[in-house]
Design a protein around this motif. Structure first.
Motif, PDB file in Angstrom:
ATOM      1  N   ARG A 136      -7.815  18.734  53.365  1.00  0.00           N
ATOM      2  CA  ARG A 136      -8.019  19.201  51.992  1.00  0.00           C
ATOM      3  C   ARG A 136      -6.661  19.626  51.440  1.00  0.00           C
ATOM      4  NH1 ARG A 136     -12.139  23.913  52.868  1.00  0.00           N
ATOM      5  NH2 ARG A 136     -10.593  24.307  54.501  1.00  0.00           N
ATOM      6  N   ILE A 137      -6.166  18.867  50.469  1.00  0.00           N
ATOM      7  CA  ILE A 137      -4.820  19.066  49.946  1.00  0.00           C
ATOM      8  C   ILE A 137      -4.904  19.536  48.501  1.00  0.00           C
ATOM      9  CG2 ILE A 137      -2.607  17.966  49.447  1.00  0.00           C
ATOM     10  CD1 ILE A 137      -3.235  15.942  51.654  1.00  0.00           C
ATOM     11  N   LEU A 138      -4.283  20.678  48.216  1.00  0.00           N
ATOM     12  CA  LEU A 138      -4.264  21.226  46.862  1.00  0.00           C
ATOM     13  C   LEU A 138      -2.819  21.330  46.387  1.00  0.00           C
ATOM     14  CD1 LEU A 138      -5.885  22.461  44.523  1.00  0.00           C
ATOM     15  CD2 LEU A 138      -5.613  24.690  45.632  1.00  0.00           C
ATOM     16  N   ILE A 139      -2.532  20.737  45.240  1.00  0.00           N
ATOM     17  CA  ILE A 139      -1.181  20.702  44.684  1.00  0.00           C
ATOM     18  C   ILE A 139      -1.110  21.638  43.479  1.00  0.00           C
ATOM     19  CG2 ILE A 139       0.622  19.238  43.704  1.00  0.00           C
ATOM     20  CD1 ILE A 139      -0.752  16.840  45.036  1.00  0.00           C
ATOM     21  N   PHE A 140      -0.195  22.589  43.530  1.00  0.00           N
ATOM     22  CA  PHE A 140      -0.013  23.505  42.399  1.00  0.00           C
ATOM     23  C   PHE A 140       1.201  23.090  41.575  1.00  0.00           C
ATOM     24  CE2 PHE A 140       2.482  26.983  40.632  1.00  0.00           C
ATOM     25  CZ  PHE A 140       1.578  27.503  39.716  1.00  0.00           C
ATOM     26  N   VAL A 151     -15.128   8.778  59.033  1.00  0.00           N
ATOM     27  CA  VAL A 151     -14.355   9.916  58.526  1.00  0.00           C
ATOM     28  C   VAL A 151     -14.827  10.296  57.116  1.00  0.00           C
ATOM     29  CG1 VAL A 151     -12.338   9.325  59.891  1.00  0.00           C
ATOM     30  CG2 VAL A 151     -12.547   8.413  57.584  1.00  0.00           C
ATOM     31  N   PRO A 152     -14.592  11.541  56.725  1.00  0.00           N
ATOM     32  CA  PRO A 152     -14.979  11.940  55.360  1.00  0.00           C
ATOM     33  C   PRO A 152     -14.219  11.128  54.320  1.00  0.00           C
ATOM     34  CG  PRO A 152     -14.428  13.861  56.710  1.00  0.00           C
ATOM     35  CD  PRO A 152     -14.004  12.654  57.478  1.00  0.00           C
ATOM     36  N   GLU A 153     -14.869  10.891  53.201  1.00  0.00           N
ATOM     37  CA  GLU A 153     -14.208  10.198  52.097  1.00  0.00           C
ATOM     38  C   GLU A 153     -13.093  11.079  51.542  1.00  0.00           C
ATOM     39  OE1 GLU A 153     -15.264   8.536  47.599  1.00  0.00           O
ATOM     40  OE2 GLU A 153     -16.820   9.373  48.891  1.00  0.00           O
ATOM     41  N   PHE A 154     -11.917  10.489  51.368  1.00  0.00           N
ATOM     42  CA  PHE A 154     -10.770  11.219  50.822  1.00  0.00           C
ATOM     43  C   PHE A 154     -10.901  11.201  49.311  1.00  0.00           C
ATOM     44  CE2 PHE A 154      -5.929  11.733  50.622  1.00  0.00           C
ATOM     45  CZ  PHE A 154      -6.005  13.072  50.968  1.00  0.00           C
ATOM     46  N   ARG A 155     -11.478  12.246  48.735  1.00  0.00           N
ATOM     47  CA  ARG A 155     -11.922  12.218  47.347  1.00  0.00           C
ATOM     48  C   ARG A 155     -10.887  12.847  46.425  1.00  0.00           C
ATOM     49  NH1 ARG A 155     -17.948  14.341  46.905  1.00  0.00           N
ATOM     50  NH2 ARG A 155     -17.896  12.958  45.098  1.00  0.00           N
ATOM     51  N   PRO A 156     -10.459  12.127  45.410  1.00  0.00           N
ATOM     52  CA  PRO A 156      -9.559  12.729  44.418  1.00  0.00           C
ATOM     53  C   PRO A 156     -10.340  13.555  43.405  1.00  0.00           C
ATOM     54  CG  PRO A 156      -9.959  10.433  43.856  1.00  0.00           C
ATOM     55  CD  PRO A 156     -10.729  10.698  45.109  1.00  0.00           C
ATOM     56  N   PHE A 157      -9.996  14.820  43.289  1.00  0.00           N
ATOM     57  CA  PHE A 157     -10.628  15.667  42.289  1.00  0.00           C
ATOM     58  C   PHE A 157      -9.755  15.797  41.046  1.00  0.00           C
ATOM     59  CE2 PHE A 157     -13.931  16.735  45.109  1.00  0.00           C
ATOM     60  CZ  PHE A 157     -14.870  17.487  44.428  1.00  0.00           C
ATOM     61  N   PHE A 158      -8.492  15.384  41.158  1.00  0.00           N
ATOM     62  CA  PHE A 158      -7.547  15.541  40.063  1.00  0.00           C
ATOM     63  C   PHE A 158      -7.457  17.025  39.680  1.00  0.00           C
ATOM     64  CE2 PHE A 158      -8.911  11.074  39.762  1.00  0.00           C
ATOM     65  CZ  PHE A 158      -7.682  10.480  39.941  1.00  0.00           C
ATOM     66  N   ALA A 188     -17.641  23.932  43.989  1.00  0.00           N
ATOM     67  CA  ALA A 188     -17.681  22.519  44.367  1.00  0.00           C
ATOM     68  C   ALA A 188     -16.717  22.236  45.519  1.00  0.00           C
ATOM     69  CB  ALA A 188     -17.349  21.640  43.165  1.00  0.00           C
ATOM     70  N   LEU A 189     -15.532  22.834  45.468  1.00  0.00           N
ATOM     71  CA  LEU A 189     -14.544  22.590  46.512  1.00  0.00           C
ATOM     72  C   LEU A 189     -14.963  23.212  47.839  1.00  0.00           C
ATOM     73  CD1 LEU A 189     -11.189  23.145  44.566  1.00  0.00           C
ATOM     74  CD2 LEU A 189     -12.309  20.981  45.134  1.00  0.00           C
ATOM     75  N   GLU A 190     -15.757  24.274  47.787  1.00  0.00           N
ATOM     76  CA  GLU A 190     -16.208  24.923  49.019  1.00  0.00           C
ATOM     77  C   GLU A 190     -17.024  23.977  49.892  1.00  0.00           C
ATOM     78  OE1 GLU A 190     -16.596  29.633  47.702  1.00  0.00           O
ATOM     79  OE2 GLU A 190     -18.284  28.250  47.436  1.00  0.00           O
ATOM     80  N   ASN A 191     -17.661  22.993  49.275  1.00  0.00           N
ATOM     81  CA  ASN A 191     -18.529  22.073  50.011  1.00  0.00           C
ATOM     82  C   ASN A 191     -17.848  20.769  50.387  1.00  0.00           C
ATOM     83  OD1 ASN A 191     -20.751  23.879  49.736  1.00  0.00           O
ATOM     84  ND2 ASN A 191     -21.076  23.138  47.646  1.00  0.00           N
ATOM     85  N   GLU A 192     -16.571  20.631  50.043  1.00  0.00           N
ATOM     86  CA  GLU A 192     -15.867  19.378  50.311  1.00  0.00           C
ATOM     87  C   GLU A 192     -15.180  19.418  51.676  1.00  0.00           C
ATOM     88  OE1 GLU A 192     -15.786  16.513  48.575  1.00  0.00           O
ATOM     89  OE2 GLU A 192     -17.289  17.431  47.264  1.00  0.00           O
ATOM     90  N   ASP A 220      -9.506  29.630  52.131  1.00  0.00           N
ATOM     91  CA  ASP A 220     -10.621  28.909  52.738  1.00  0.00           C
ATOM     92  C   ASP A 220     -10.961  27.630  51.987  1.00  0.00           C
ATOM     93  OD1 ASP A 220     -11.374  30.549  50.580  1.00  0.00           O
ATOM     94  OD2 ASP A 220     -13.483  30.503  51.179  1.00  0.00           O
ATOM     95  N   LEU A 221     -10.364  27.430  50.818  1.00  0.00           N
ATOM     96  CA  LEU A 221     -10.676  26.253  50.006  1.00  0.00           C
ATOM     97  C   LEU A 221      -9.824  25.040  50.358  1.00  0.00           C
ATOM     98  CD1 LEU A 221     -11.133  27.703  46.400  1.00  0.00           C
ATOM     99  CD2 LEU A 221     -12.901  27.077  48.053  1.00  0.00           C
ATOM    100  N   TYR A 222      -8.715  25.246  51.038  1.00  0.00           N
ATOM    101  CA  TYR A 222      -7.807  24.134  51.296  1.00  0.00           C
ATOM    102  C   TYR A 222      -7.214  24.249  52.697  1.00  0.00           C
ATOM    103  CZ  TYR A 222      -4.314  27.703  50.108  1.00  0.00           C
ATOM    104  OH  TYR A 222      -3.568  28.852  50.077  1.00  0.00           O
ATOM    105  N   ASP A 223      -6.704  23.125  53.175  1.00  0.00           N
ATOM    106  CA  ASP A 223      -5.972  23.094  54.447  1.00  0.00           C
ATOM    107  C   ASP A 223      -4.474  23.100  54.212  1.00  0.00           C
ATOM    108  OD1 ASP A 223      -8.371  22.842  55.996  1.00  0.00           O
ATOM    109  OD2 ASP A 223      -8.446  20.724  55.437  1.00  0.00           O
ATOM    110  N   VAL A 224      -4.071  22.466  53.112  1.00  0.00           N
ATOM    111  CA  VAL A 224      -2.645  22.308  52.810  1.00  0.00           C
ATOM    112  C   VAL A 224      -2.422  22.682  51.354  1.00  0.00           C
ATOM    113  CG1 VAL A 224      -0.697  20.717  52.739  1.00  0.00           C
ATOM    114  CG2 VAL A 224      -2.462  20.438  54.493  1.00  0.00           C
ATOM    115  N   TYR A 225      -1.393  23.484  51.110  1.00  0.00           N
ATOM    116  CA  TYR A 225      -1.053  23.910  49.751  1.00  0.00           C
ATOM    117  C   TYR A 225       0.351  23.412  49.437  1.00  0.00           C
ATOM    118  CZ  TYR A 225      -0.680  27.075  45.708  1.00  0.00           C
ATOM    119  OH  TYR A 225      -0.546  27.604  44.453  1.00  0.00           O
ATOM    120  N   VAL A 226       0.464  22.672  48.344  1.00  0.00           N
ATOM    121  CA  VAL A 226       1.744  22.089  47.941  1.00  0.00           C
ATOM    122  C   VAL A 226       2.201  22.766  46.657  1.00  0.00           C
ATOM    123  CG1 VAL A 226       2.987  19.969  47.378  1.00  0.00           C
ATOM    124  CG2 VAL A 226       1.058  19.892  48.971  1.00  0.00           C
ATOM    125  N   ASP A 227       3.309  23.494  46.744  1.00  0.00           N
ATOM    126  CA  ASP A 227       3.881  24.179  45.592  1.00  0.00           C
ATOM    127  C   ASP A 227       5.255  23.575  45.336  1.00  0.00           C
ATOM    128  OD1 ASP A 227       4.912  25.845  43.672  1.00  0.00           O
ATOM    129  OD2 ASP A 227       4.333  27.705  44.645  1.00  0.00           O
TER     130      ASP A 227
END
Length: 497
Positions: A300-304, A334-341, A350-354, A371-378
């Motif tokens: 789970r990748i979140l980009i700030f 494997v889980p679908e790698f879903r783009p949420f944009f 919604a992200l809690e269930n992904e 808890d919402l992400y595995d990786v945070y990109v700043d």
């Protein structure tokens, strides 16, 4: 000035490129229209498609959008790569009607792709008293709760223009934002609006970028003028199947596999925004290899990033491209790698269930929601709070070698373009194919080892994948677990780093 659509001769919502002169002048060739000055962010040059990047506040130019699911069969055409060059969208649509006899797979996929799939069009405005609000929409009974916070990103008051890709339930959206100074104390000197659309697919949203940009300017200058949007919706609205789930049927997976057999990876040529992958890789440098591993592991990748958010939405797409695999059956387990944009605080539930996703946000509060992400990109800083993933943020010897090869290949391509006038190859093809082939190489080797009498991964087999037997040991163990290669044994030689 507007011109009438050749598909709906009574509709006057299509904007004429500013380079075209009135008075019935002969239309420019198709490829010239693609790079016309009507799009100030278009990039001249020899690689096609010609839309490119901009350093202006609007970010990227509209171009070929991402394919749905990125790591799964995308809803795109399987036509050969060269087929897309110099064609207008309306010209492309009629390709499926040409030629006698049985319709080919590629033509069927083009015909499938070209269906209009707009399920809603809306206008969102910022009100100084009540904040973001839905001003107008079609159809009137569409559930658009929360779309006002997606179409105008948090912090957008700092930019003049922007565009935003997002998800709304089972739909994808594109909205164009504009901020105009006004002499009004009620509006506190600024009028801000977004005009957006929803579709079951984001494959074709890029088509309507210029229309949305034009309409948001119109809404700022002449508020309440909705007739062009009404005509647009009537012309482009989707005919949803009577299944009740409100989702247009996806392109069959069998077509995806057959298209890949016909040509290496043609759909990427016609779906990614030109310039986005090369800018993405130059932005992150050799740490692109870290993102590649995390994407392949379906994290789970979140980009700030602060606004403008349009360019960051394309980084979301590029992350998905890093995980493309064309070997049938590999991604089934494997889980679908879903783009949420773009996401905001309203998307937290919604992200809690992904299990796997990649998204971007302008809201700094997300960094605290660990808890919402595995990786945070700043910016260019990639970090994780998961102890098991922290070693993956270190570049291995093989990572640096792959990046060196990628850089060399790019330099050779640029030299060929300059010296030989190579107008066919592009950096985008090079980058996307590089990671596709790397991924295929890994899983092809894993499949061969799994099918051998001695299913043991040795240093030689790991090197055959392009990995470092010691530095990539943890990555490899994660990969075996996630993709279900539980029958493979790991040589003791790989247990020491």
């Amino acid at each position: 000035m507007v011109e009438r659509s050749d598909r709906a001769p009574l509709l006057d919502w299509e904007e004429v490129p500013s380079a075209e002169k009135p008075g019935g002048a002969a239309p420019a060739p198709a490829k010239d229209r693609l790079s016309s000055p009507s799009n100030p962010r278009a990039t001249p040059g020899c690689s096609a498609p010609v839309f490119g990047w901009s350093s202006g506040p609007g970010g990227l130019a509209p171009c070929r959008s991402a394919s749905d699911g990125c790591g799964t069969p995308p809803t795109t055409s399987g036509a050969p790569a060269g087929r897309d060059e110099g064609l207008r969208p309306d010209d492309e649509e009629h390709l499926s009607d040409s030629g006698p006899g049985e319709v080919s797979l590629e033509d069927r996929m083009v015909k499938w792709e070209e269906k209009d799939q707009i399920v809603s069009v809306f206008v969102v405005a910022f009100n100084t008293r009540s904040g973001n609000m839905l001003e107008w929409c079609l159809p009137k009974d569409m559930d658009l709760e929360g779309v006002e916070f997606k179409a105008i990103a948090s912090g957008s008051h700092r930019v003049t223009t922007d565009f935003i890709y997002f998800r709304k339930g089972c739909y994808f959206g594109l909205a164009c934002f504009a901020n105009m100074a006004v002499e009004s104390t009620v509006e506190r000197g600024a009028r801000m609006k977004s005009v957006g659309i929803l579709s079951p697919s984001y494959t074709l949203l890029y088509r309507y970028m210029s229309f949305l940009e034009h309409q948001v300017r119109l809404q700022l200058q002449s508020p309440g003028h909705y007739s062009p949007l009404e005509a647009f919706y009537e012309d482009k609205r989707a005919l949803l199947p009577p299944s009740g789930d409100g989702v247009v049927t996806a392109c069959p997976a069998i077509a995806w596999g057959a298209a890949l057999n016909h040509s290496m990876h043609p759909e990427m040529k016609i779906t990614h925004p030109a310039g986005c992958m090369s800018q993405f890789i130059r932005f992150f440098g050799e740490h692109i290899m870290v993102l590649w591993k995390l994407a392949l592991l379906r994290r789970r990748i979140l980009i700030f990033s602060p606004p403008p958010v349009g360019v960051v939405c394309y980084r979301v797409y590029c992350c998905c491209c890093l995980a493309n695999i064309s070997i049938p059956g590999v991604s089934v387990a494997v889980p679908e790698f879903r783009p949420f944009f773009y996401v905001n605080v309203a998307d937290i539930s919604a992200l809690e269930n992904e299990l796997s996703y990649v998204a971007c946000t302008t809201e700094k509060i997300f960094e605290e929601k660990k808890d919402l992400y595995d990786v945070y990109v700043d910016n260019q800083n990639v970090k994780t709070y998961r102890d098991g993933l922290k070693p993956l943020l270190r570049l291995s010897t093989a990572d640096r070698e792959k990046y060196r090869k990628l850089t060399e290949q790019r330099q050779m391509l640029l030299y060929s373009q300059e010296e030989n006038g190579d107008c066919v190859s592009s950096e985008e093809d090079l980058f996307i194919l590089f990671f596709l082939e790397q991924n295929n190489r890994i899983f092809q080797t894993l499949s061969e080892v799994a099918g051998s009498p001695d299913p043991t991964l040795t240093q030689e087999s790991v090197r055959a994948m392009g990995l470092d037997p010691h530095g990539d040991r943890l990555f490899l163990l994660h990969l075996l677990e996630i993709y279900g290669y539980d029958t493979l044994l790991v040589s003791e030689q790989l247990c020491c780093s």
